[in-house]
Design a protein around this motif. Structure first.
Motif, PDB file in Angstrom:
ATOM      1  N   THR A  92       0.837  -1.182   0.000  1.00  0.00           N
ATOM      2  CA  THR A  92       0.000   0.000   0.000  1.00  0.00           C
ATOM      3  C   THR A  92       0.883   1.246   0.000  1.00  0.00           C
ATOM      4  O   THR A  92       2.032   1.230   0.443  1.00  0.00           O
ATOM      5  N   GLY A  93       0.326   2.331  -0.510  1.00  0.00           N
ATOM      6  CA  GLY A  93       1.103   3.559  -0.644  1.00  0.00           C
ATOM      7  C   GLY A  93       1.861   3.614  -1.961  1.00  0.00           C
ATOM      8  O   GLY A  93       2.401   4.660  -2.327  1.00  0.00           O
ATOM      9  N   TYR A  94       1.904   2.492  -2.673  1.00  0.00           N
ATOM     10  CA  TYR A  94       2.557   2.421  -3.980  1.00  0.00           C
ATOM     11  C   TYR A  94       1.494   2.199  -5.062  1.00  0.00           C
ATOM     12  O   TYR A  94       0.416   1.672  -4.802  1.00  0.00           O
ATOM     13  N   THR A  95       1.822   2.569  -6.279  1.00  0.00           N
ATOM     14  CA  THR A  95       0.894   2.365  -7.383  1.00  0.00           C
ATOM     15  C   THR A  95       0.950   0.922  -7.869  1.00  0.00           C
ATOM     16  O   THR A  95       1.856   0.150  -7.509  1.00  0.00           O
ATOM     17  N   GLU A 133      -2.693   3.958 -10.289  1.00  0.00           N
ATOM     18  CA  GLU A 133      -3.596   4.027  -9.138  1.00  0.00           C
ATOM     19  C   GLU A 133      -2.920   3.408  -7.916  1.00  0.00           C
ATOM     20  O   GLU A 133      -2.206   2.418  -8.016  1.00  0.00           O
ATOM     21  N   LYS A 134      -3.127   4.014  -6.753  1.00  0.00           N
ATOM     22  CA  LYS A 134      -2.594   3.434  -5.527  1.00  0.00           C
ATOM     23  C   LYS A 134      -3.335   2.127  -5.204  1.00  0.00           C
ATOM     24  O   LYS A 134      -4.546   2.008  -5.442  1.00  0.00           O
ATOM     25  N   GLU A 136      -4.379   0.806  -2.501  1.00  0.00           N
ATOM     26  CA  GLU A 136      -5.485   0.874  -1.549  1.00  0.00           C
ATOM     27  C   GLU A 136      -6.787   1.367  -2.178  1.00  0.00           C
ATOM     28  O   GLU A 136      -7.861   1.253  -1.573  1.00  0.00           O
TER      29      GLU A 136
END
Length: 241
Positions: A92-95, A133-134, A136
């Motif tokens: 999470t926090g990454y695309t 898109e991230k 999450e």
């Protein structure tokens, strides 16, 4: 080819795998079925080299995993095995693209080639529009597609799936199963722990029923579902079909 010879595994006093022997061919899909606690996920962890505490031998193309050094075992995980986890395990926090690139960079240091390869995987899995898109912000079905793309990023010879639809809403199960059916056309070995009887029946090359850490029955899908022999398998199918 993966050959398991008399594999036994314990957690404390609990026997999880008990003299398990089986050979996975170079192509095709083997579906592992069985009740919770029958040893299916433990078996996948051993095949992936995540767990080295067992007795018996696991041979991959003739090489025993237990004889590999830590460095060689890392190379095995990088180049031979792709693992699709039940709960995705994406960052999470990454695309989406960044998650795939992190895996691709383990085998290739050319940034342009890595990006091209990652985008080609996302196109293949029909999720390229979510590249930036991230994680999450994705639906469960989309996350599973990204998890599969990440597993494919290192172009593995063997793809392992641990209950790939169990974390999905019912309406998303179909799309992921359709995706796995398309992957079945690839020339690779696939081992799938699943509770989806329809997938095992329609797509599996072999279906293996595990109980108590052993194989009780192993057949083609047609034989498995139409002519179950072992009483434990008959009982299992009566509950799930």
């Amino acid at each position: 080819m993966i050959e398991l010879n008399n594999i036994s595994k314990k957690y404390g006093d609990q026997i999880v795998l008990d003299g398990f022997s089986y050979t996975f061919g170079e192509n095709g899909i083997t579906c592992l079925l069985g009740a919770s606690g029958s040893g299916k996920s433990t078996l996948l962890n051993l095949l992936a080299g995540f767990d080295r505490e067992y007795s018996g031998k696991i041979l991959v193309d003739g090489q025993a995993l237990s004889e590999l050094s830590d460095e060689d075992l890392c190379e095995y995980r990088k180049h031979t095995i792709g693992f699709v986890f039940q709960e995705y395990h994406l960052l999470t926090g990454y695309t989406v693209l960044e998650n795939i690139l992190l895996a691709a960079e383990l085998t290739c240091q050319d940034n342009a080639k890595n990006r091209e390869w990652a985008l080609s995987l996302l196109r293949r899995l029909n999720i390229e529009e979510k590249a930036n898109e991230k994680i999450e912000n994705l639906s469960g079905g989309q996350k599973q597609r990204v998890a599969i793309a990440r597993a494919l990023a290192m172009d593995p010879e063997v793809l392992l799936f641990d209950e790939p639809t169990s974390a999905l809403d019912p309406e998303m199960v179909g799309e992921v199963l359709d995706l796995m059916k398309s992957l079945a056309e690839s020339k690779m070995t696939m081992v799938v722990v699943t509770h989806e009887m329809g997938f095992a029946r329609e797509v599996g090359t072999k279906v293996v029923f595990m109980d108590g850490g052993k194989i009780l029955e192993e057949k083609t899908p047609e034989e498995f579902f139409e002519h179950p022999e072992h009483p434990r398998l008959q009982e299992f199918l009566a509950k799930v079909l």
